[in-house]
Design a protein around this motif. Structure first.
Motif, mmCIF file in Angstrom:
data_model
loop_
_atom_site.group_PDB
_atom_site.id
_atom_site.type_symbol
_atom_site.label_atom_id
_atom_site.label_comp_id
_atom_site.label_asym_id
_atom_site.label_seq_id
_atom_site.Cartn_x
_atom_site.Cartn_y
_atom_site.Cartn_z
ATOM 1 N N ARG A 28 -14.154 112.196 -20.600
ATOM 2 C CA ARG A 28 -13.217 112.074 -21.858
ATOM 3 C C ARG A 28 -11.743 112.642 -21.544
ATOM 4 O O ARG A 28 -10.803 112.056 -21.715
ATOM 5 C CB ARG A 28 -13.725 113.073 -23.058
ATOM 6 N N LEU A 29 -11.650 113.842 -20.697
ATOM 7 C CA LEU A 29 -10.682 114.229 -20.331
ATOM 8 C C LEU A 29 -9.639 113.051 -19.581
ATOM 9 O O LEU A 29 -8.656 112.755 -19.564
ATOM 10 C CB LEU A 29 -10.364 115.465 -19.575
ATOM 11 N N MET A 30 -10.620 112.507 -18.594
ATOM 12 C CA MET A 30 -9.930 111.636 -17.774
ATOM 13 C C MET A 30 -9.278 110.058 -18.552
ATOM 14 O O MET A 30 -8.344 109.630 -18.348
ATOM 15 C CB MET A 30 -11.054 111.047 -16.816
ATOM 16 N N ASP A 31 -10.247 109.773 -19.461
ATOM 17 C CA ASP A 31 -9.728 108.667 -20.550
ATOM 18 C C ASP A 31 -8.607 108.709 -21.096
ATOM 19 O O ASP A 31 -7.623 108.068 -21.435
ATOM 20 C CB ASP A 31 -10.911 108.370 -21.673
ATOM 21 N N ARG A 32 -8.466 110.236 -21.688
ATOM 22 C CA ARG A 32 -7.129 110.634 -22.367
ATOM 23 C C ARG A 32 -5.900 110.529 -21.435
ATOM 24 O O ARG A 32 -4.673 110.233 -21.943
ATOM 25 C CB ARG A 32 -7.374 111.869 -23.080
ATOM 26 N N ALA A 33 -6.131 111.048 -20.116
ATOM 27 C CA ALA A 33 -5.341 111.145 -19.432
ATOM 28 C C ALA A 33 -4.736 109.797 -19.030
ATOM 29 O O ALA A 33 -3.397 109.637 -18.752
ATOM 30 C CB ALA A 33 -5.627 111.931 -18.047
ATOM 31 N N ALA A 34 -5.461 108.981 -18.556
ATOM 32 C CA ALA A 34 -5.310 107.448 -18.276
ATOM 33 C C ALA A 34 -4.398 106.892 -19.524
ATOM 34 O O ALA A 34 -3.541 106.161 -19.140
ATOM 35 C CB ALA A 34 -6.431 106.690 -17.902
ATOM 36 N N LEU A 35 -4.736 107.328 -20.757
ATOM 37 C CA LEU A 35 -3.940 106.536 -21.915
ATOM 38 C C LEU A 35 -2.384 107.414 -21.822
ATOM 39 O O LEU A 35 -1.553 106.579 -22.186
ATOM 40 C CB LEU A 35 -4.686 107.077 -23.128
ATOM 41 N N LEU A 36 -2.542 108.530 -21.668
ATOM 42 C CA LEU A 36 -1.102 109.155 -21.540
ATOM 43 C C LEU A 36 -0.167 108.474 -20.359
ATOM 44 O O LEU A 36 0.992 108.269 -20.741
ATOM 45 C CB LEU A 36 -1.333 110.835 -21.675
ATOM 46 N N LEU A 37 -0.776 108.197 -19.218
ATOM 47 C CA LEU A 37 -0.198 107.645 -18.215
ATOM 48 C C LEU A 37 0.402 106.444 -18.538
ATOM 49 O O LEU A 37 1.525 106.167 -18.106
ATOM 50 C CB LEU A 37 -1.082 107.683 -16.922
ATOM 51 N N SER A 38 -0.340 105.603 -19.372
ATOM 52 C CA SER A 38 0.055 104.317 -19.576
ATOM 53 C C SER A 38 1.308 104.150 -20.425
ATOM 54 O O SER A 38 2.042 103.266 -20.344
ATOM 55 C CB SER A 38 -1.024 103.563 -20.468
ATOM 56 N N VAL A 39 1.597 105.515 -21.135
ATOM 57 C CA VAL A 39 2.862 105.328 -21.920
ATOM 58 C C VAL A 39 3.845 106.398 -21.378
ATOM 59 O O VAL A 39 4.892 106.683 -21.841
ATOM 60 C CB VAL A 39 2.638 105.707 -23.489
ATOM 61 N N GLY A 40 3.690 106.766 -20.107
ATOM 62 C CA GLY A 40 4.734 107.669 -19.313
ATOM 63 C C GLY A 40 4.758 109.021 -19.516
ATOM 64 O O GLY A 40 5.689 109.747 -19.609
ATOM 65 N N VAL A 41 3.445 109.593 -20.291
ATOM 66 C CA VAL A 41 3.585 111.021 -20.587
ATOM 67 C C VAL A 41 2.830 111.851 -19.446
ATOM 68 O O VAL A 41 1.907 112.030 -19.308
ATOM 69 C CB VAL A 41 2.706 111.407 -21.822
#
Length: 245
Positions: A28-41
């Motif tokens: 779950r942490l990995m999925d959230r991290a990937a989402l944030l990476l996709s928008v530059g956070v």
């Protein structure tokens, strides 16, 4: 509009349910991290990805551990920390080989090439390797990763003054990218196009490529909805914007 915001809200809503049913925290942490990476956070993505990696390691989830190291390599690349990206990519490649997961080893090799090929003295060999990796990724049906590898090969070729080769590589990329492609790929595509046109003495064409790339970035930013997410998006187009100055 606001899909990323909605996704983050759904992550928050799902967390107690997932915990109740024993779903792994690391994934779950990995999925959230990937989402944030996709928008530059990047900063928050790194904290989550490191937490995911540590949790997966603690739980002995070795398959997902490969994916967390690849995610950390991607975050390091986005932060321009090439040394750290190489470190994580090599760890991921070693783990993937041990598990006989050849497509994941290939993905890790691709990231390692992107990072190590950033220095001009390594560019010539990196161009050949990036093209080979792109072909292998395409054969494995990882089309987006293959396109990213070809864009990297074209940019590396330009770094060595190999303009004709960069043009040839880009001719195979254009047909694979459309308006619905990942914003990061579109921005990078227009950056490479601008560099090619600049090297050919086409200043007006280079300027048009910069404007088109920044336009794609602006549309992506507008689609995010939340201002705190929008604030991170310009990072994706820093190189393109500097080229247009």
């Amino acid at each position: 509009k606001g899909d990323v915001v909605s996704a983050l809200e759904r992550f928050d809503a799902a967390d107690p349910i997932c915990t109740k049913h024993g779903e792994a925290t690391g994934t779950r942490l990995m999925d959230r991290a990937a989402l944030l990476l996709s928008v530059g956070v990047h900063n928050e993505a790194r904290v989550l990805a490191q937490g995911a990696r540590d949790e997966l390691d603690r739980m002995g989830q070795v398959a997902e551990l490969v994916e967390s190291e690849i995610l950390l390599a991607q975050i390091s690349m986005a932060e321009r920390d090439h040394h750290d990206a190489i470190k994580h990519a090599r760890i991921a490649r070693t783990l993937a080989h041990r598990q006989h997961r050849h497509t994941w080893a290939l993905r890790a090799k691709h990231l390692e090439l992107l990072a190590s090929g950033s220095s001009p003295q390594q560019a010539r060999g990196a161009v050949r390797q990036a093209e080979r990796v792109a072909n292998d990724l395409e054969a494995a049906h990882w089309i987006e990763a293959a396109t990213e590898a070809r864009l990297a090969a074209a940019q590396l070729a330009l770094a060595r003054g190999m303009t004709a080769r960069a043009i040839r590589i880009m001719s195979g990329v254009r047909s694979k990218l459309g308006p619905r492609s990942a914003p990061t790929l579109l921005v990078r595509k227009w950056h490479v196009e601008a560099l090619i046109r600049e090297q050919r003495g086409d200043a007006a064409g280079a300027a048009r490529a910069v404007r088109t790339g920044l336009g794609a970035l602006a549309r992506h930013r507008a689609s995010l909805g939340a201002s705190d997410l929008q604030a991170h998006v310009p990072v994706l187009g820093e190189d393109l914007a500097q080229l247009g100055m």
